[in-house]
Write a protein that holds these residues in place. Structure first.
Motif, PDB file in Angstrom:
ATOM      1  N   PRO A  36       3.877 -22.769  24.976  1.00 21.35           N
ATOM      2  CA  PRO A  36       2.875 -22.448  24.241  1.00 21.35           C
ATOM      3  C   PRO A  36       2.709 -23.074  22.904  1.00 21.35           C
ATOM      4  O   PRO A  36       3.334 -23.931  22.677  1.00 21.35           O
ATOM      5  N   LEU A  37       1.256 -23.389  22.896  1.00 18.19           N
ATOM      6  CA  LEU A  37       0.788 -24.344  21.726  1.00 18.19           C
ATOM      7  C   LEU A  37      -0.033 -23.564  20.887  1.00 18.19           C
ATOM      8  O   LEU A  37      -1.210 -23.038  21.200  1.00 18.19           O
ATOM      9  N   ILE A  38       0.095 -23.570  19.748  1.00 16.58           N
ATOM     10  CA  ILE A  38      -0.845 -23.142  18.477  1.00 16.58           C
ATOM     11  C   ILE A  38      -1.827 -24.363  18.267  1.00 16.58           C
ATOM     12  O   ILE A  38      -1.486 -25.351  17.788  1.00 16.58           O
ATOM     13  N   GLY A  39      -3.170 -23.924  18.476  1.00 18.96           N
ATOM     14  CA  GLY A  39      -4.016 -25.053  18.340  1.00 18.96           C
ATOM     15  C   GLY A  39      -4.638 -24.962  17.110  1.00 18.96           C
ATOM     16  O   GLY A  39      -4.727 -26.037  16.390  1.00 18.96           O
ATOM     17  N   VAL A  40      -4.962 -23.678  16.475  1.00 18.72           N
ATOM     18  CA  VAL A  40      -5.669 -23.692  15.238  1.00 18.72           C
ATOM     19  C   VAL A  40      -5.100 -22.438  14.398  1.00 18.72           C
ATOM     20  O   VAL A  40      -5.028 -21.444  15.077  1.00 18.72           O
ATOM     21  N   ILE A  41      -4.950 -22.500  13.126  1.00 18.12           N
ATOM     22  CA  ILE A  41      -4.733 -21.306  12.149  1.00 18.12           C
ATOM     23  C   ILE A  41      -5.599 -21.640  11.081  1.00 18.12           C
ATOM     24  O   ILE A  41      -5.351 -22.739  10.504  1.00 18.12           O
ATOM     25  N   CYS A  42      -6.388 -20.862  10.652  1.00 19.21           N
ATOM     26  CA  CYS A  42      -7.518 -21.018   9.813  1.00 19.21           C
ATOM     27  C   CYS A  42      -7.121 -19.814   8.758  1.00 19.21           C
ATOM     28  O   CYS A  42      -7.199 -18.431   9.026  1.00 19.21           O
ATOM     29  N   VAL A  43      -7.357 -20.174   7.471  1.00 17.88           N
ATOM     30  CA  VAL A  43      -7.354 -19.143   6.557  1.00 17.88           C
ATOM     31  C   VAL A  43      -8.143 -19.654   5.431  1.00 17.88           C
ATOM     32  O   VAL A  43      -8.196 -20.778   5.077  1.00 17.88           O
ATOM     33  N   SER A  44      -9.130 -18.803   4.960  1.00 18.60           N
ATOM     34  CA  SER A  44     -10.356 -19.183   4.215  1.00 18.60           C
ATOM     35  C   SER A  44      -9.370 -19.619   2.762  1.00 18.60           C
ATOM     36  O   SER A  44      -8.412 -19.255   2.402  1.00 18.60           O
ATOM     37  N   PRO A  45     -10.031 -20.784   2.248  1.00 19.19           N
ATOM     38  CA  PRO A  45      -9.491 -21.290   1.009  1.00 19.19           C
ATOM     39  C   PRO A  45      -9.387 -20.381  -0.121  1.00 19.19           C
ATOM     40  O   PRO A  45      -8.592 -20.563  -0.915  1.00 19.19           O
ATOM     41  N   THR A  46     -10.206 -19.392  -0.075  1.00 19.57           N
ATOM     42  CA  THR A  46     -10.132 -18.326  -1.179  1.00 19.57           C
ATOM     43  C   THR A  46      -8.983 -17.487  -1.001  1.00 19.57           C
ATOM     44  O   THR A  46      -8.625 -16.479  -1.701  1.00 19.57           O
ATOM     45  N   HIS A  47      -8.255 -17.461   0.179  1.00 20.26           N
ATOM     46  CA  HIS A  47      -7.133 -16.585   0.545  1.00 20.26           C
ATOM     47  C   HIS A  47      -5.926 -17.109   0.941  1.00 20.26           C
ATOM     48  O   HIS A  47      -4.891 -16.782   1.340  1.00 20.26           O
ATOM     49  N   GLN A  48      -6.006 -18.561   0.666  1.00 19.75           N
ATOM     50  CA  GLN A  48      -4.580 -19.449   0.739  1.00 19.75           C
ATOM     51  C   GLN A  48      -3.604 -19.120  -0.053  1.00 19.75           C
ATOM     52  O   GLN A  48      -4.025 -18.673  -1.267  1.00 19.75           O
ATOM     53  N   LYS A  49      -2.263 -19.245   0.229  1.00 20.45           N
ATOM     54  CA  LYS A  49      -1.303 -18.978  -0.673  1.00 20.45           C
ATOM     55  C   LYS A  49      -0.934 -17.430  -1.014  1.00 20.45           C
ATOM     56  O   LYS A  49      -0.384 -17.083  -1.683  1.00 20.45           O
ATOM     57  N   GLU A  50      -1.386 -16.457  -0.018  1.00 17.64           N
ATOM     58  CA  GLU A  50      -1.184 -15.297  -0.053  1.00 17.64           C
ATOM     59  C   GLU A  50      -0.221 -14.743   1.422  1.00 17.64           C
ATOM     60  O   GLU A  50       0.013 -13.653   1.402  1.00 17.64           O
ATOM     61  N   GLY A  51       0.065 -15.704   2.001  1.00 19.52           N
ATOM     62  CA  GLY A  51       1.117 -15.436   3.080  1.00 19.52           C
ATOM     63  C   GLY A  51       0.203 -14.860   4.371  1.00 19.52           C
ATOM     64  O   GLY A  51       1.271 -14.660   5.491  1.00 19.52           O
ATOM     65  N   ILE A  52      -0.904 -15.326   4.441  1.00 16.80           N
ATOM     66  CA  ILE A  52      -1.684 -14.992   5.473  1.00 16.80           C
ATOM     67  C   ILE A  52      -1.395 -15.774   6.682  1.00 16.80           C
ATOM     68  O   ILE A  52      -1.117 -15.496   7.896  1.00 16.80           O
ATOM     69  N   GLY A  53      -1.450 -17.308   6.358  1.00 15.94           N
ATOM     70  CA  GLY A  53      -0.956 -18.100   7.373  1.00 15.94           C
ATOM     71  C   GLY A  53       0.590 -17.870   8.047  1.00 15.94           C
ATOM     72  O   GLY A  53       0.772 -17.979   9.133  1.00 15.94           O
TER      73      GLY A  53
END
Length: 140
Positions: A36-53
């Protein structure tokens, strides 16, 4: 999130992913195996540091472990992407080592603004299943 199966190096002699395995990894006999390979995880810069990633990362691990029944999961990360490197390191991912003990890099083709670019990426890996009992190793 983009996740799938990809050929990733697997050490036929050593399935551990701890920092203490440096000497073993240096003399490893790596082979390519679908993982298994995670290719991309994207979180909008306005919502980073909220635990979404972290939640997205945990969900990818859950799918690979519980549905695909895999033992390891890998991720390709651009060496200069410090937020992503930080997320994966906090999540327990470790660098795969090449034959000389350096961080394994591999070229990855990425699309940016509809143009294909080939860029070196670090390959990180994490054990997500304990062979002995099939449980999540993070639950201990």
């Amino acid at each position: 999130v983009e996740m799938g199966m990809s050929l990733c190096p697997v050490d036929a002699n050593n399935t551990s992913t701890t920092a203490y395995d440096d000497e073993i990894n240096k003399s490893s006999k790596e082979v390519m195996s679908p993982s298994p390979l995670i290719g991309v995880i994207c979180v909008s810069p306005t919502h980073q540091k909220e635990g979404i990633g972290t939640k997205l990362l945990n969900k990818c691990e859950e799918v690979a472990r519980d549905i695909w029944k895999e033992e390891f999961i890998c991720v390709d990360v651009e060496p200069n992407n410090t937020p992503a490197l930080s997320l994966f390191e906090m999540g327990g991912y470790v660098e795969s080592l090449d034959g000389e003990g350096g961080v394994l890099k591999r070229n990855t083709t990425i699309l940016r603004r509809r143009r294909a670019e080939i860029k070196p990426h670090y390959l990180l890996r994490k054990r997500i299943r304990d062979d002995d009992d099939g449980c999540d190793p993070n639950d201990r």
